[in-house]
Scaffold this motif. Structure first.
Motif, PDB file in Angstrom:
ATOM      1  N   GLU A   1       0.830  -1.210   0.000  1.00  0.00           N
ATOM      2  CA  GLU A   1       0.000   0.000   0.000  1.00  0.00           C
ATOM      3  C   GLU A   1       0.862   1.257   0.000  1.00  0.00           C
TER       4      GLU A   1
ATOM      5  N   GLU B   1      -4.244  -8.279  -2.989  1.00  0.00           N
ATOM      6  CA  GLU B   1      -5.378  -7.361  -2.993  1.00  0.00           C
ATOM      7  C   GLU B   1      -5.023  -5.889  -3.182  1.00  0.00           C
TER       8      GLU B   1
ATOM      9  N   ASP C   1      -6.424  -2.220  -6.507  1.00  0.00           N
ATOM     10  CA  ASP C   1      -6.847  -0.826  -6.430  1.00  0.00           C
ATOM     11  C   ASP C   1      -5.668   0.111  -6.720  1.00  0.00           C
TER      12      ASP C   1
END
Length: 260
Positions: A62, A94, A98
């Motif tokens: 992230e 995951e 995004d």
């Protein structure tokens, strides 16, 4: 239409998530992101080993994507031997579902071209699934499209003539000499090294910290592709200071101790 004049920041071997000095590696990459604006670059190339290993927590993934999202220009990422691309790759976890729209990833083991038509630039690279002597990072590179710059990204070991042992992911001098690209951006080595052969301009950027003489600065390659003067590459050092107004400094200034 002729080729455009463009500027690329080239880095590699950031090793985010490393067990040793993890905070410093994140600070260094954050500064790499800021260097893109300071150097007025059109794209950022990250040539392998973005992450230190496949077990890094999602927070580290992230962080990488958040940093990329700070930029408006494309950020092109090539998997390396520490962050291989296969069915269990961390790039399939995951957080990458995004990813910001400017994140570009090489995913094809046989090689693929990522085209940036607004820059008149084609980028080619092979995603690494296994780091073995059989993997050839430059195999299958196509010829450049007419009117476009072609920049190749490759993560592997350049074999100098005096090398005796074959290493995994080998890059041979004759392959570099014959590569149909304008600039070959290399990763895998911590240090900054030029390995140009004949008409092919080829450089390792080194890691942001490993290619710098101290822990107070980072190093990146600035590649300027100019239709009039050709391809020019220079190593640029920037202070790790958080002040975004700090300007690029010269290696000679660091060596002389004149910049802090």
């Amino acid at each position: 239409m002729g080729k455009k004049k463009i500027r690329l920041v080239h880095t590699s071997d950031v090793h985010l998530g490393v067990d040793w000095r993890a905070d410093l590696s994140e600070r260094a990459f954050s500064r790499v992101i800021e260097s893109v604006g300071l150097l007025e670059a059109d794209a950022l190339l990250v040539v392998g080993d973005v992450f230190d290993h496949a077990r890094v927590p999602d927070r580290v993934l992230e962080f990488y994507l958040e940093q990329i999202g700070r930029l408006q220009c494309p950020v092109v990422t090539l998997p390396g031997n520490h962050d291989l691309y296969h069915e269990d790759s961390l790039y399939l976890r995951e957080p990458f579902l995004d990813a910001p729209p400017n994140f570009c990833l090489f995913e094809d083991w046989a090689g693929q071209t990522i085209s940036l038509p607004e820059l008149g630039l084609d980028l080619w690279g092979r995603a690494m699934s296994q780091h073995t002597p059989e993997f050839s990072p430059l195999a299958g590179m196509p010829k450049a499209a007419q009117g476009h710059w072609q920049v190749a990204l490759a993560h592997g070991h350049f074999h100098f003539p005096e090398d005796r042992d074959q290493r995994s992911s080998p890059i041979w001098p004759e392959e570099v000499a014959d590569a149909p690209c304008d600039y070959l951006a290399l990763g895998h080595w911590e240090r900054h090294v030029e390995v140009s052969q004949r008409d092919t301009v080829a450089f390792y950027s080194g890691s942001p910290l490993g290619a710098s003489p101290d822990d107070e600065h980072i190093s990146v390659n600035l590649a300027e592709l100019d239709p009039e003067t050709g391809v020019n590459v220079r190593q640029v050092f920037l202070s790790l200071d958080d002040d975004p107004g700090v300007h690029p400094i010269n290696a000679s200034e660091i060596a002389a101790g004149g910049v802090r």
